[in-house]
Motif scaffolding. Structure first.
Motif: not given
Length: 221
Positions: A5, A10-11, A14, A51, A77-79, A99-101, A107
């Motif tokens: 990513d 974000i990394r 995660l 990502d 894993l994406t928005t 999704l990142k949500s 996850l």
């Protein structure tokens, strides 16, 4: 596991989540697709959490290279859940699309399923794919324009499959895990996994997701 990513925060988030799980080991990170491929070659992780929108070589191209070389399974894993991203990721050989949500528990479960050889699709994506199949649209990940629901007996893609392998392919088309296939067909989970591997090889596809698309396109699911 390898994290790819372009956002360091974000990394870090995660990694904090994944390191807290006893059965997940993060072996490396990457901020773009080029480094993701290089690290996958060097570290040989079981799963790459990828990502899609990254500078230089993007996540789709990196996924294509990683899966083509058999370096790891890729969980996207994406928005973004736009059709072109789903389609591109599946064509590239991604084993899952999330999704990142997604909730942390979802996850972690997705990571475990992909590491175990299963496929994962975000519920939002699954609903849209099923709607496309139901409406007779062209299935994402196919190039020949075939429509779902056509008779299977004349489908050349299934010609080399045994009757048992056709049953397994149909189960993949319904999104069943190895455990679900084993329960439905009254076989062991290890046998189910072997059948899935043979089906993928005979169809010439890289992932369960691509096999599921063939199953639905051929009218098996």
């Amino acid at each position: 596991m390898l994290l790819a990513d372009d956002h360091a925060a974000i990394r870090a988030g995660l990694r904090l989540l994944l390191d807290a799980a006893e059965d997940v080991d993060v072996v490396g990170e990457a901020a773009d697709g080029t480094v993701a491929v290089a690290n996958a070659r060097a570290l040989r992780p079981d799963v790459v959490l990828m990502d899609l929108r990254m500078p230089g070589v993007d996540g789709i191209e990196a996924t294509r290279t990683i899966t083509a070389e058999g370096l790891a399974d890729v969980l996207v894993l994406t928005t973004f859940d736009l059709d072109e991203y789903v389609d591109g990721a599946l064509r590239a050989g991604a084993a899952g699309f999330l999704l990142k949500s997604a909730e942390p528990a979802a996850l972690l479960e997705a990571v475990r399923r992909v590491a175990d050889g299963d496929g994962v699709l975000a519920p939002e994506v699954t609903r849209r794919l099923l709607a496309a199949f139901a409406s007779g649209g062209v299935a994402p990940g196919t190039d020949d324009g075939a429509r779902p629901g056509e008779p299977t007996e004349d489908d050349p893609r299934l010609a080399d499959l045994t009757p048992r392998e056709v049953d397994v392919l149909a189960a993949l088309g319904r999104g069943l895990s190895n455990q679900g296939i084993a329960a439905e067909l009254f076989i062991t989970e290890a046998t189910a996994k072997t059948h899935v591997s043979r089906v993928l090889a005979k169809l010439g596809v890289a992932t369960r997701m691509q096999a599921a698309i063939v199953a639905r396109d051929a009218g098996l699911a």
